[in-house]
Design a protein around this motif. Structure first.
Motif, PDB file in Angstrom:
ATOM      1  N   GLU A   1       0.831  -1.211   0.000  1.00 59.25           N
ATOM      2  CA  GLU A   1       0.000   0.000   0.000  1.00 59.25           C
ATOM      3  C   GLU A   1       0.864   1.259   0.000  1.00 59.25           C
ATOM      4  O   GLU A   1       0.544   2.246  -0.668  1.00 59.25           O
ATOM      5  N   LEU A   2       1.987   1.211   0.710  1.00 62.69           N
ATOM      6  CA  LEU A   2       2.881   2.361   0.733  1.00 62.69           C
ATOM      7  C   LEU A   2       3.491   2.598  -0.644  1.00 62.69           C
ATOM      8  O   LEU A   2       3.662   3.754  -1.070  1.00 62.69           O
ATOM      9  N   ALA A   3       3.830   1.524  -1.357  1.00 61.40           N
ATOM     10  CA  ALA A   3       4.389   1.678  -2.707  1.00 61.40           C
ATOM     11  C   ALA A   3       3.399   2.391  -3.623  1.00 61.40           C
ATOM     12  O   ALA A   3       3.784   3.255  -4.428  1.00 61.40           O
ATOM     13  N   ILE A   4       2.121   2.039  -3.519  1.00 65.95           N
ATOM     14  CA  ILE A   4       1.092   2.700  -4.318  1.00 65.95           C
ATOM     15  C   ILE A   4       1.022   4.190  -3.976  1.00 65.95           C
ATOM     16  O   ILE A   4       0.971   5.060  -4.860  1.00 65.95           O
ATOM     17  N   ARG A   5       1.021   4.511  -2.702  1.00 64.84           N
ATOM     18  CA  ARG A   5       0.925   5.923  -2.299  1.00 64.84           C
ATOM     19  C   ARG A   5       2.169   6.707  -2.696  1.00 64.84           C
ATOM     20  O   ARG A   5       2.078   7.874  -3.109  1.00 64.84           O
ATOM     21  N   ALA A   6       3.343   6.080  -2.571  1.00 62.27           N
ATOM     22  CA  ALA A   6       4.583   6.777  -2.932  1.00 62.27           C
ATOM     23  C   ALA A   6       4.625   7.065  -4.428  1.00 62.27           C
ATOM     24  O   ALA A   6       5.032   8.159  -4.864  1.00 62.27           O
ATOM     25  N   ALA A   7       4.193   6.084  -5.243  1.00 65.00           N
ATOM     26  CA  ALA A   7       4.170   6.295  -6.696  1.00 65.00           C
ATOM     27  C   ALA A   7       3.143   7.365  -7.064  1.00 65.00           C
ATOM     28  O   ALA A   7       3.382   8.198  -7.954  1.00 65.00           O
TER      29      ALA A   7
END
Length: 321
Positions: free
Chosen positions: A265-271
């Motif tokens: 989920e963090l990867a999605i938000r960071a991207a």
């Protein structure tokens, strides 16, 4: 080397061999193997750190490289036939021979891939939906469902052969990983390629230590987004996610599933944050932001297990907590 090439690799059908050669030259194909057996002797924490850094440079390269881990760790384990270890382990650690993996036989439910004894060897029938590195790897560590509800592990040549059909899986991210679907129609495997036969345990693949490494790929994508964004609060979230994954190793599957979901989920938000920061340029075909966004999407479903899926759906607000 990897990040400057990542956009070019993103457009290719197969990873450049130079990328894998560079990993071999660094000894990374033998990363998890003890020093005395020809490897680097890295523990799980070291493997996770390497996977995260490689994924931050080029996820496709990391994705192909990580497939080798199952084969080398299996051959380095006590109890594996010595002839197989002597034949392959040294070359695999050096990257002269490269391994892939399919564990289709471990998927719960009716077996997708079966192995039956035949003429002193084994006969394979069924399918392996996702096999990465076809044309880039030489051997497959293959786990199929055997007689008596067992799991049979074999080493199979990753080459065209009678009864074996490879169909390319076209992916929206890491397409250069050369991922295929394999169909086995009575493919024969010599008896000397037999590794083990144990009772099928659907829970074994859900152990926290077996789920941890894939989480590092999401951390790597997040880390690259953070580098491109510059210092900010996402850096602290990345550190917290890494610590959560490590702490979950001493906990249960549910705790690791929550930590894996948090990393994805963090990867999605960071991207997404990178895309917003870059504005309309983020959707240009040569923009890093759109590549990283597609890779983050890929990592939402790669290595997904029911508990991780449920945790992700809760974190994304699709189901009630």
């Amino acid at each position: 080397m990897l990040f400057p090439e990542a956009m070019r690799v993103d457009s290719l059908d197969a990873l450049p061999s130079a990328h894998l050669d560079a990993l071999a030259a660094a000894g990374l194909y033998g990363a998890p193997v003890p020093l005395e057996a020809g490897g680097l002797g890295l523990d799980l924490g070291g493997i996770c750190a390497v996977a995260e850094e490689l994924a931050s440079g080029c996820l496709a390269t990391a994705f192909v490289w990580i497939q080798n881990r199952g084969l080398v760790t299996t051959l380095a384990t006590e109890g594996v036939p010595a002839a197989l270890r002597d034949q392959w382990l040294g070359s695999l650690c050096q990257g002269k021979v490269r391994g892939g993996i399919t564990t289709a036989g471990l998927i719960p439910g009716p077996p997708l891939l079966r192995a039956q004894p035949a003429d002193g060897g084994w006969r394979l029938a069924g399918a392996a939906p996702w096999v990465t590195g076809w044309g880039l790897v030489d051997l497959l560590l293959l786990v199929a469902r055997g007689p008596g509800d067992t799991a049979v592990t074999l080493i199979v040549d990753a080459v065209p052969q009678p009864g074996l059909t490879a169909s390319r899986q076209r992916l929206s991210a890491v397409n250069a990983s050369a991922t295929v679907r394999l169909r086995f129609d009575d493919v024969t495997v010599p008896g000397e390629r037999f590794v083990s036969q144990v009772p099928f345990d659907p829970v074994a693949s859900l152990r926290p230590d077996r789920l941890r490494v894939d989480g590092s790929l999401a951390l790597g994508v997040t880390g690259r987004c953070c580098r491109l964004l510059g210092p900010g609060p996402l850096d602290d979230e990345l550190t917290a996610c890494r610590q959560g994954l490590d702490a979950a190793l001493a906990a249960d599957t549910a705790t690791m599933a929550q930590a894996r979901a948090a990393a994805s989920e963090l990867a999605i938000r960071a991207a997404a944050a990178l895309a917003v920061r870059d504005g309309s340029q983020a959707v240009a075909a040569d923009a890093q932001a759109q590549r990283l966004a597609r890779e983050a999407l890929f990592l939402l479903v790669f290595g997904l297990r029911p508990a991780i899926k449920s945790a992700l759906l809760r974190q994304l607000g699709a189901v009630a907590g």
